[in-house]
Write an enzyme that holds these catalytic residues in place. Structure first.
Site, mmCIF file in Angstrom:
data_model
loop_
_atom_site.group_PDB
_atom_site.id
_atom_site.type_symbol
_atom_site.label_atom_id
_atom_site.label_comp_id
_atom_site.label_asym_id
_atom_site.label_seq_id
_atom_site.Cartn_x
_atom_site.Cartn_y
_atom_site.Cartn_z
ATOM 1 N N ARG A 62 63.708 10.974 45.824
ATOM 2 C CA ARG A 62 62.860 10.968 47.022
ATOM 3 C C ARG A 62 61.650 11.904 46.930
ATOM 4 N NH1 ARG A 62 66.938 12.204 51.555
ATOM 5 N NH2 ARG A 62 68.289 12.687 49.792
ATOM 6 N N GLY A 98 76.999 11.686 39.163
ATOM 7 C CA GLY A 98 77.530 12.360 40.353
ATOM 8 C C GLY A 98 77.839 13.829 40.105
ATOM 9 N N GLY A 150 77.314 16.132 53.390
ATOM 10 C CA GLY A 150 78.728 15.789 53.466
ATOM 11 C C GLY A 150 79.323 16.509 54.674
ATOM 12 N N GLU A 170 80.943 11.971 52.598
ATOM 13 C CA GLU A 170 79.483 11.912 52.437
ATOM 14 C C GLU A 170 78.865 11.069 53.547
ATOM 15 O OE1 GLU A 170 77.692 13.706 50.050
ATOM 16 O OE2 GLU A 170 79.706 14.549 50.014
ATOM 17 N N ASN A 207 27.589 36.040 25.756
ATOM 18 C CA ASN A 207 28.702 36.304 24.832
ATOM 19 C C ASN A 207 29.051 35.121 23.952
ATOM 20 O OD1 ASN A 207 29.618 34.923 27.122
ATOM 21 N ND2 ASN A 207 31.710 35.647 26.816
ATOM 22 N N TYR A 208 28.466 33.989 24.211
ATOM 23 C CA TYR A 208 28.903 32.761 23.539
ATOM 24 C C TYR A 208 27.708 32.128 22.845
ATOM 25 C CZ TYR A 208 31.292 28.228 23.108
ATOM 26 O OH TYR A 208 31.875 27.075 22.639
ATOM 27 N N ALA A 214 13.924 46.100 33.015
ATOM 28 C CA ALA A 214 14.231 44.910 33.811
ATOM 29 C C ALA A 214 13.650 43.674 33.138
ATOM 30 C CB ALA A 214 13.653 45.070 35.210
HETATM 31 C C1 UD1 Z 1 75.943 17.108 47.781
HETATM 32 C C2 UD1 Z 1 77.394 17.050 48.292
HETATM 33 C C3 UD1 Z 1 77.362 17.085 49.822
HETATM 34 C C4 UD1 Z 1 76.644 18.329 50.296
HETATM 35 C C5 UD1 Z 1 75.245 18.419 49.680
HETATM 36 C C6 UD1 Z 1 74.636 19.744 49.996
HETATM 37 C C7 UD1 Z 1 78.683 15.731 46.713
HETATM 38 C C8 UD1 Z 1 79.334 14.426 46.465
HETATM 39 N N1 UD1 Z 1 78.008 15.851 47.845
HETATM 40 O O1 UD1 Z 1 75.308 15.932 48.251
HETATM 41 O O2 UD1 Z 1 78.690 17.055 50.329
HETATM 42 O O3 UD1 Z 1 76.559 18.314 51.718
HETATM 43 O O4 UD1 Z 1 75.317 18.292 48.255
HETATM 44 O O5 UD1 Z 1 73.307 19.779 49.576
HETATM 45 O O6 UD1 Z 1 78.821 16.614 45.920
HETATM 46 N N2 UD1 Z 1 73.371 16.649 40.360
HETATM 47 C C9 UD1 Z 1 73.577 16.654 39.009
HETATM 48 N N3 UD1 Z 1 74.107 15.565 38.412
HETATM 49 C C10 UD1 Z 1 74.464 14.461 39.104
HETATM 50 C C11 UD1 Z 1 74.248 14.459 40.505
HETATM 51 C C12 UD1 Z 1 73.708 15.567 41.117
HETATM 52 O O7 UD1 Z 1 73.283 17.642 38.333
HETATM 53 O O8 UD1 Z 1 74.955 13.513 38.479
HETATM 54 C C13 UD1 Z 1 72.790 17.849 40.998
HETATM 55 C C14 UD1 Z 1 71.444 17.588 41.659
HETATM 56 O O9 UD1 Z 1 70.391 17.828 40.750
HETATM 57 C C15 UD1 Z 1 71.448 18.586 42.810
HETATM 58 C C16 UD1 Z 1 72.923 18.759 43.131
HETATM 59 O O10 UD1 Z 1 73.639 18.278 42.026
HETATM 60 O O11 UD1 Z 1 70.921 19.826 42.418
HETATM 61 C C17 UD1 Z 1 73.342 18.007 44.382
HETATM 62 O O12 UD1 Z 1 73.123 16.629 44.164
HETATM 63 P P1 UD1 Z 1 72.584 15.675 45.281
HETATM 64 O O13 UD1 Z 1 72.478 14.313 44.746
HETATM 65 O O14 UD1 Z 1 71.377 16.258 45.919
HETATM 66 O O15 UD1 Z 1 73.841 15.723 46.288
HETATM 67 P P2 UD1 Z 1 73.834 15.419 47.797
HETATM 68 O O16 UD1 Z 1 73.807 13.952 48.010
HETATM 69 O O17 UD1 Z 1 72.809 16.220 48.478
#
Ligand code: UD1
Ligand code: CA
Length: 456
Positions: free
Chosen positions: A16, A78, A140, A155, A386-387, A423
């Protein structure tokens, strides 16, 4: 805290944001979002850190440097999948795994300390940090059982209308017992609307094994704010800015109009400095006491001493000693050094130059690649040439020299101590100490010129 390792989740794309940059590398308050999280960890005393990187991993690693362990998550399946990747990077001494999101720059170190402390005291397998928020959309939601214990986290996208009413949300911050965490992660499945491996699903699994899962409802609403969009980035910027301004005022600095003053998180300012509106202090800038900065001034990565006045000017990567007076409308480019009591006036540009004590460059000059001694006066309109189109050359102006207005000093060149240039001269040869160099054609007078043109 040698038994705590922090896992920072930073692999997501941040769809987003609509950006080529990975989300955690957007800046707020003058730092990468993830750098705020890393600094907070360090302030909380957590020095062992593993970052999970994936989307734009190279950019993240280049930006943050070698001080951390990095683990790649090739596909972003995830948050649960992300944490599972670090199992081999965590060493046996690290019994407690603190999980934090790289997109939550407002989290406070005191809150993290409370989370770790409670987790240890209660010998929990997992402790979830939650917050009560007015607008829980996107988070969540925390479902509690009749005994007020955690039941599970649902979630937004999987929640029923009733569950969406819940105002207690998961901050995405947890402390886990390492062995319990990694064994439970092997059991989670992507059976949800987003078909992702949710880290939150380990909590009911641990409870099912009879292990203790605790909640710390201990984060303030703003700490829970994660950045998922440009709107949230602006919101976070605003809050960070307020926090910095508050800190700086508490430290004894006057900010005439906080609404139009922009100071990055790492800037420090000594007491009795006054900051006028529309001033930007950026990066690792350090300012002494009793200075007056602004209005309309931008200072980036620079160190200023005490009693310095700067108005309507820009200063980049430079060092300024006490009692200098700069501007209005001066432009100090990188590697400028001004000794005590120097005056740099209106429409003066300095680049990679050192200026000695009490020297003056009051108006309309360009001084680049120069070394200027003590007590030098550089007249209006002076230019160091200078250049030559290929190389940059140095100009040396020794103590007490007087450079006449509109002099061109063609570098490389040296103007000796107490020497003078006339000058309007274009000086191409070194001028000896005490000498005068004049280079201009003799003035001719033609009498009665107007009459001869028939005008009178
Ligand atoms: C997550 C939580 C949610 C919480 C929220 C708080 C889960 C399933 N949900 O949701 O309950 O309220 O954070 O902000 O955990 N990331 C990875 N690899 C991945 C997916 C995500 O490194 O495969 C990292 C993202 O870069 C980010 C963080 O994890 O920094 C959170 O991921 P995001 O997708 O923003 O989770 P939310 O949907 O916000
Ligand atoms: Ca998020």
């Amino acid at each position: 805290m040698q038994d705590v390792v922090a896992v920072v989740l930073a692999a997501g794309k941040g769809t987003r944001m609509i950006s080529d940059l990975p989300k955690v590398m957007h800046r707020a308050g003058g730092k990468y979002l993830v750098q705020h999280v890393l600094d907070t960890l360090s302030a909380a005393g957590v020095s062992r850190v593993v970052l999970v990187v994936g989307h734009g991993a190279n950019l993240v690693q280049e930006g943050l440097g070698d001080g951390y362990r990095y683990v790649r998550q090739a596909e972003q399946l995830g948050t649960g999948h992300a944490v599972a990747q670090v199992e081999k990077a965590v060493d046996p001494a690290e019994r407690n795994v603190l999980v934090v999101c790289g997109d939550m720059p407002l989290l406070k170190s005191s809150t993290l300390q409370k989370l770790i402390e409670q987790h240890r005291q209660r010998e929990a397998a997992a402790t979830v940090l939650t917050a009560r928020v007015r607008n829980p959309v996107g988070y969540g939601r925390v479902l509690r059982d009749p005994h007020n214990h955690l039941q599970r986290i649902v979630e937004e996208k999987d929640a029923t209308a009733g569950e969406k009413e819940i105002e207690e949300v998961n901050t995405g911050t947890y402390c886990f017992d390492r062995d319990s965490l990694f064994s439970a992660l092997k059991k989670i499945e992507p059976h949800n609307v987003q078909q992702e491996y949710y880290l939150t699903d380990v909590l009911p699994i641990l409870q099912g094994k009879g292990l203790r899962v605790e909640i710390l409802e201990g984060a303030e609403e703003e700490e829970a704010l994660g950045v998922n969009s440009r709107q949230q980035l602006a919101e976070v910027e605003q809050i960070l800015r307020q926090r910095t301004l508050q800190r700086i005022m508490v430290e004894g600095v006057t900010i005439v109009d906080p609404g139009t003053t922009f100071i990055d998180a790492e800037v420090s300012i000594a007491p009795d400095t006054i900051i006028y509106p529309f001033t930007f202090l950026e990066g690792k800038t350090r300012i002494g006491g009793k200075c007056e900065l602004g209005p309309m001034t931008r200072i980036v990565n620079s160190v200023l001493g005490n009693g310095i006045r700067v108005q309507n000017s820009i200063i980049l990567d430079s060092q300024i000693e006490d009692d200098c007076n700069i501007g209005p409308f001066a432009y100090l480019r990188p590697e400028t050094y001004l000794a005590r009591g120097v005056k740099v006036g209106d429409f003066v540009e300095l680049k990679k130059s050192r200026v000695g004590e009490n020297s003056k460059i009051p108006h309309l000059s360009y001084v680049g690649d120069a070394i200027v001694g003590v007590g030098v006066n550089i007249g209006c309109g002076t230019i160091t040439c200078n250049y030559d189109g290929v190389n940059k050359h140095p100009t040396i102006i020794e103590d007490g020299a007087f450079i006449g207005s509109n002099s061109n000093l063609v570098a490389p060149i040296k103007i000796g101590a107490y020497a003078t240039t006339g000058a309007g001269s274009t000086i191409t040869k070194d001028v000896p100490d005490q000498g005068l160099a004049v280079e201009r054609s003799k003035q001719k007078i033609i009498s009665n010129w107007s009459q001869r043109r028939g005008k009178e």
